[in-house]
Design a protein around this motif. Structure first.
Motif, short mmCIF file in Angstrom:
data_model
loop_
_atom_site.label_atom_id
_atom_site.label_comp_id
_atom_site.label_asym_id
_atom_site.label_seq_id
_atom_site.Cartn_x
_atom_site.Cartn_y
_atom_site.Cartn_z
N LYS A 47 59.61 36.07 39.30
CA LYS A 47 59.04 35.69 40.58
C LYS A 47 57.75 36.48 40.76
N PHE A 48 56.64 35.78 40.79
CA PHE A 48 55.34 36.44 40.91
C PHE A 48 54.91 36.52 42.37
N ARG A 49 54.59 37.71 42.82
CA ARG A 49 53.98 37.90 44.14
C ARG A 49 52.47 37.99 43.96
N ILE A 50 51.73 37.19 44.71
CA ILE A 50 50.28 37.07 44.54
C ILE A 50 49.59 37.65 45.77
N ASP A 51 48.71 38.62 45.54
CA ASP A 51 47.95 39.24 46.62
C ASP A 51 46.46 39.25 46.26
N ILE A 52 45.64 39.49 47.27
CA ILE A 52 44.20 39.59 47.09
C ILE A 52 43.77 41.04 47.26
N ILE A 53 42.90 41.50 46.36
CA ILE A 53 42.37 42.86 46.44
C ILE A 53 40.94 42.77 46.99
N PRO A 54 40.54 43.72 47.84
CA PRO A 54 39.16 43.73 48.32
C PRO A 54 38.17 43.78 47.15
N GLY A 55 37.14 42.96 47.22
CA GLY A 55 36.17 42.87 46.13
C GLY A 55 35.62 41.46 46.02
N PRO A 56 35.39 40.99 44.82
CA PRO A 56 34.80 39.66 44.63
C PRO A 56 35.80 38.52 44.86
N THR A 57 36.12 38.27 46.12
CA THR A 57 36.99 37.17 46.51
C THR A 57 36.25 36.34 47.55
N PHE A 58 35.80 35.16 47.17
CA PHE A 58 35.01 34.32 48.08
C PHE A 58 34.85 32.93 47.50
N CYS A 59 34.34 32.04 48.34
CA CYS A 59 34.04 30.66 47.96
C CYS A 59 32.59 30.39 48.31
N CYS A 60 31.89 29.64 47.46
CA CYS A 60 30.48 29.38 47.68
C CYS A 60 30.15 27.95 47.28
#
Length: 245
Positions: A47-60
């Protein structure tokens, strides 16, 4: 019949039918073992838990400077700095990562029903041409990739996750030439994305997140080659401009 007589009759029947009782006990034990094995196998899965780390996370989303019929052509790029942990009961490997979003369309069209209620998926990750990085004082922080090797260090993140282990890294997507409302719908300067990770057993692990919608100039502060992979592959010239509204 008294209790004593009943016990004596039961003992006599057991003595007279020991073979039958042995077979019954054997079959019951076999069935219980089979059932417990099934439940044990069902309990043991990743079971994979998916999180976001501060940094290059964006949509353009940005215009390319070209047109298709009467439409200005645009493209969308997505960068996600992911942290993935196996919180299940069996090890597995990360096999594939996809990202989905809702189109920016007028209500009640056929495409609106399909891609605003449902999801449009970018299944194929794109190879970034340079590392994602950020200036911190006089130093440069280089972010690790998750599914490709870093250019500066040559390192690659671990994608095999034992129980209780985690990994992290950047994944990058470039969408091809698009027009009209074929781009992520933006609300309060953010885009709703759905991340889907498939493990080596074919199981899917999902999460939904909101990420910032940024300009191409902001995106290239993290990676000067953001949005250039398809351009390089097709030997084209990109004349990028502001985002669609």
């Amino acid at each position: 019949m008294s209790v004593t007589e009943a016990l004596l009759l039961t003992a006599k029947w057991s003595n007279d039918n020991q073979g039958v009782i042995t077979i019954i006990v054997f079959l019951v034990t076999l069935c219980l073992g089979w059932i417990s094995g099934i439940f044990s196998a069902l309990r043991h899965k990743p079971k994979f838990r998916i999180d976001i780390i501060p940094g290059p996370t964006f949509c353009c989303t940005y215009f390319t400077g070209t047109s298709y019929q009467s439409f200005d052509v645009h493209r969308t790029g997505v960068a996600l700095y992911l942290a993935i942990a196996n919180v299940g009961t069996a090890p597995s490997s990360i096999e594939d990562i996809s990202v989905g979003y809702h189109w920016h369309l007028k209500p009640f069209s056929i495409a609106w029903l399909k891609y605003t209620i449902g999801w449009f998926w970018l299944h194929q990750q794109t190879v970034a041409l340079t590392d994602f990085q950020a200036a911190i004082g006089e130093n440069i922080k280089v972010y690790p990739f998750l599914m490709q090797r870093n250019f500066l260090s040559g390192s690659k993140a671990e994608t095999y996750l034992d129980v209780g282990r985690s990994t992290n890294g950047v994944v990058y997507f470039e969408q091809g030439d698009s027009w009209g409302g074929f781009f992520p719908s933006v609300h309060n300067e953010t885009v709703l994305l759905k991340i889907r990770i498939k493990d080596v057993f074919g199981r899917s692990h999902h999460t939904k997140i909101r990420v910032p919608s940024v300009s191409l100039e902001e995106a290239r502060k993290y990676n000067p080659s953001f949005g250039k992979t398809l351009v390089e592959l097709r030997d084209q010239e990109l004349q990028a401009s502001s985002q669609p509204n």
